[in-house]
Design a protein around this motif. Structure first.
Motif, mmCIF file in Angstrom:
data_model
loop_
_atom_site.group_PDB
_atom_site.id
_atom_site.type_symbol
_atom_site.label_atom_id
_atom_site.label_comp_id
_atom_site.label_asym_id
_atom_site.label_seq_id
_atom_site.Cartn_x
_atom_site.Cartn_y
_atom_site.Cartn_z
ATOM 1 N N ILE A 222 0.833 -1.204 0.000
ATOM 2 C CA ILE A 222 0.000 0.000 0.000
ATOM 3 C C ILE A 222 0.868 1.254 0.000
ATOM 4 O O ILE A 222 1.630 1.510 0.930
ATOM 5 C CB ILE A 222 -0.934 0.029 1.232
ATOM 6 C CG1 ILE A 222 -1.835 -1.212 1.286
ATOM 7 C CG2 ILE A 222 -1.764 1.314 1.257
ATOM 8 C CD1 ILE A 222 -2.893 -1.288 0.212
ATOM 9 N N ASN A 223 0.737 2.030 -1.065
ATOM 10 C CA ASN A 223 1.382 3.342 -1.110
ATOM 11 C C ASN A 223 0.269 4.380 -1.064
ATOM 12 O O ASN A 223 -0.555 4.471 -1.967
ATOM 13 C CB ASN A 223 2.207 3.458 -2.405
ATOM 14 C CG ASN A 223 2.743 4.858 -2.611
ATOM 15 O OD1 ASN A 223 3.078 5.545 -1.652
ATOM 16 N ND2 ASN A 223 2.792 5.291 -3.865
ATOM 17 N N SER A 224 0.241 5.147 0.025
ATOM 18 C CA SER A 224 -0.862 6.072 0.230
ATOM 19 C C SER A 224 -0.580 7.424 -0.427
ATOM 20 O O SER A 224 0.399 8.085 -0.098
ATOM 21 C CB SER A 224 -1.063 6.215 1.741
ATOM 22 O OG SER A 224 -2.232 6.915 1.980
ATOM 23 N N LEU A 225 -1.435 7.831 -1.362
ATOM 24 C CA LEU A 225 -1.236 9.096 -2.085
ATOM 25 C C LEU A 225 -1.924 10.232 -1.346
ATOM 26 O O LEU A 225 -2.957 10.034 -0.700
ATOM 27 C CB LEU A 225 -1.804 8.970 -3.502
ATOM 28 C CG LEU A 225 -1.187 7.848 -4.354
ATOM 29 C CD1 LEU A 225 -2.014 7.605 -5.604
ATOM 30 C CD2 LEU A 225 0.258 8.190 -4.728
ATOM 31 N N ASN A 226 -1.365 11.438 -1.473
ATOM 32 C CA ASN A 226 -1.821 12.569 -0.663
ATOM 33 C C ASN A 226 -1.641 13.868 -1.462
ATOM 34 O O ASN A 226 -0.525 14.217 -1.839
ATOM 35 C CB ASN A 226 -0.955 12.576 0.603
ATOM 36 C CG ASN A 226 -1.365 13.651 1.570
ATOM 37 O OD1 ASN A 226 -1.926 14.678 1.208
ATOM 38 N ND2 ASN A 226 -1.063 13.413 2.836
ATOM 39 N N PHE A 227 -2.755 14.570 -1.707
ATOM 40 C CA PHE A 227 -2.683 15.807 -2.501
ATOM 41 C C PHE A 227 -1.826 16.881 -1.823
ATOM 42 O O PHE A 227 -1.281 17.740 -2.500
ATOM 43 C CB PHE A 227 -4.080 16.375 -2.743
ATOM 44 C CG PHE A 227 -4.861 15.632 -3.792
ATOM 45 C CD1 PHE A 227 -4.375 15.490 -5.087
ATOM 46 C CD2 PHE A 227 -6.110 15.088 -3.495
ATOM 47 C CE1 PHE A 227 -5.100 14.811 -6.069
ATOM 48 C CE2 PHE A 227 -6.843 14.411 -4.463
ATOM 49 C CZ PHE A 227 -6.341 14.277 -5.744
ATOM 50 N N ASP A 228 -1.747 16.856 -0.484
ATOM 51 C CA ASP A 228 -0.944 17.871 0.209
ATOM 52 C C ASP A 228 0.542 17.699 -0.091
ATOM 53 O O ASP A 228 1.292 18.665 -0.119
ATOM 54 C CB ASP A 228 -1.175 17.811 1.725
ATOM 55 C CG ASP A 228 -2.614 18.167 2.090
ATOM 56 O OD1 ASP A 228 -3.186 19.051 1.417
ATOM 57 O OD2 ASP A 228 -3.154 17.550 3.020
ATOM 58 N N LYS A 229 0.954 16.437 -0.317
ATOM 59 C CA LYS A 229 2.369 16.174 -0.616
ATOM 60 C C LYS A 229 2.622 16.099 -2.110
ATOM 61 O O LYS A 229 3.665 16.509 -2.598
ATOM 62 C CB LYS A 229 2.803 14.852 0.028
ATOM 63 C CG LYS A 229 2.827 14.931 1.556
ATOM 64 C CD LYS A 229 3.337 13.634 2.166
ATOM 65 C CE LYS A 229 3.184 13.677 3.678
ATOM 66 N NZ LYS A 229 2.677 12.420 4.229
ATOM 67 N N THR A 230 1.656 15.532 -2.833
ATOM 68 C CA THR A 230 1.792 15.339 -4.281
ATOM 69 C C THR A 230 0.546 15.897 -4.959
ATOM 70 O O THR A 230 -0.467 15.205 -5.061
ATOM 71 C CB THR A 230 1.892 13.824 -4.603
ATOM 72 O OG1 THR A 230 2.770 13.214 -3.664
ATOM 73 C CG2 THR A 230 2.399 13.570 -6.007
ATOM 74 N N VAL A 236 -3.018 4.215 -13.725
ATOM 75 C CA VAL A 236 -4.136 3.424 -14.244
ATOM 76 C C VAL A 236 -5.057 3.094 -13.064
ATOM 77 O O VAL A 236 -4.591 2.634 -12.016
ATOM 78 C CB VAL A 236 -3.637 2.123 -14.914
ATOM 79 C CG1 VAL A 236 -4.812 1.255 -15.351
ATOM 80 C CG2 VAL A 236 -2.720 2.440 -16.097
ATOM 81 N N LEU A 237 -6.339 3.362 -13.243
ATOM 82 C CA LEU A 237 -7.317 3.074 -12.186
ATOM 83 C C LEU A 237 -7.601 1.562 -12.187
ATOM 84 O O LEU A 237 -8.182 1.034 -13.132
ATOM 85 C CB LEU A 237 -8.601 3.869 -12.425
ATOM 86 C CG LEU A 237 -9.710 3.697 -11.377
ATOM 87 C CD1 LEU A 237 -9.254 4.185 -9.999
ATOM 88 C CD2 LEU A 237 -10.977 4.441 -11.802
ATOM 89 N N LEU A 238 -7.146 0.885 -11.118
ATOM 90 C CA LEU A 238 -7.298 -0.577 -11.049
ATOM 91 C C LEU A 238 -8.571 -0.988 -10.315
ATOM 92 O O LEU A 238 -9.001 -2.135 -10.416
ATOM 93 C CB LEU A 238 -6.086 -1.203 -10.342
ATOM 94 C CG LEU A 238 -4.735 -1.007 -11.036
ATOM 95 C CD1 LEU A 238 -3.608 -1.595 -10.187
ATOM 96 C CD2 LEU A 238 -4.745 -1.652 -12.424
ATOM 97 N N SER A 249 -0.272 3.438 -9.155
ATOM 98 C CA SER A 249 0.767 4.237 -8.495
ATOM 99 C C SER A 249 0.524 4.370 -6.984
ATOM 100 O O SER A 249 1.355 4.926 -6.272
ATOM 101 C CB SER A 249 0.812 5.626 -9.136
ATOM 102 O OG SER A 249 -0.476 6.215 -9.127
ATOM 103 N N GLY A 250 -0.616 3.886 -6.489
ATOM 104 C CA GLY A 250 -0.915 3.989 -5.056
ATOM 105 C C GLY A 250 -2.407 4.108 -4.829
ATOM 106 O O GLY A 250 -3.203 4.038 -5.767
#
Ligand SMILES: [Zn+2]
Length: 266
Positions: A222-230, A236-238, A249-250
């Motif tokens: 699990i790679n947690s994505l975060n708009f505040d950081k990225t 690709v939506l899995l 990508s997460g």
């Protein structure tokens, strides 16, 4: 295609046993299940507007509100998270009418399997959305009461025997054992019989509801994505489970970024 605007928690419903998701962007509702398998990008435009008053804010509270609204709205009060602490009867509800409309209506105590058996409560009218939001693969309403307070009191009693939390990493990896919720119910209800009777709870005799999620591939890590950081997220939506978009990508928890202004390109 491109859509821009403020986002909120995805709208959910069940269709033939499979969770259907709609992402609200500005005033558009997108059937996001249709984008599974496609390359998408989500760009945070740096703007957040309070979901209640619309004011531009730097940081959001309670998943989409400005600080003053978060302090003023009953839906952001601690008693929503801990229903057993409802204080409406003391005359201290932040919004007494909202309380009557939302907390003094039928509530259900349920068992769900999202990463193992858990107990939870919800407004009856929130079924099955509440379970889809948690990524439950099965769920079973077990008792009904007429207020949120009573549902919280029963939940507290049941917490002595079952968990009330979801392990979201296990939920997203689909590391979920199958559980016979009806059997768990039959074991639990006798343990809280006195309290149920006192609160006038109705025992429900439902069958467990199975919920499938539109996921073509679950992540192994699990790679947690975060708009505040990225601010710029693409992949690709899995699949979609709970309130998470699963990208190659997460994973992205949409609910966490309520009120963020996003441009979605697909
Ligand atoms: Zn506000």
């Amino acid at each position: 295609m491109q859509l821009s605007g403020s986002i909120s928690k995805m709208h959910t419903h069940l269709n033939m046993g499979t969770a259907q998701y709609q992402l609200k962007i500005g005033d558009k509702l997108l059937n996001i299940n249709d984008l599974i398998g496609e390359n998408i990008s989500l760009e945070f435009n740096g703007q957040i507007n309070c979901a209640n008053c619309g004011k531009a804010i730097k940081k959001s509270y309670s998943q989409g509100f400005c600080y003053p609204c978060c302090q003023k709205l009953a839906r952001c009060d601690l008693c929503i998270m801990k229903p057993e602490t409802c204080h409406h009867h003391l005359g201290t509800c932040r919004e007494p009418q909202w309380g009557l409309d939302n907390c003094f209506v039928p509530h259900v105590i349920y068992l769900a399997n999202s990463s193992g058996v858990k107990v939870g409560i919800t407004r009856k009218s929130n079924i099955p959305s509440r379970w889809i939001d948690q990524g439950a693969v099965s769920a079973l309403p077990i008792l009904e009461v007429d207020t949120r307070l009573k549902s919280g009191q029963i939940e507290v009693a049941l917490k002595a025997y079952v968990n009330d939390k979801t392990n979201w990493r296990k939920m997203l990896k689909n590391e979920v054992d199958s559980v016979d919720l009806e059997q768990v119910r039959d074991e639990l209800l006798p343990k809280i019989q006195t309290l149920s009777a006192e609160l006038g709870a109705t025992a429900l005799k439902n069958k467990a509801l199975e919920i499938n999620y539109p996921v073509v591939e679950y992540p192994s890590k699990i790679n947690s994505l975060n708009f505040d950081k990225t601010p710029s997220i693409s992949g690709v939506l899995l699949g979609i489970k709970g309130q998470y978009l699963i990208l190659d990508s997460g994973v992205l928890n949409i609910r966490k970024f309520g009120s963020y202004n996003i441009t979605l390109t697909y």
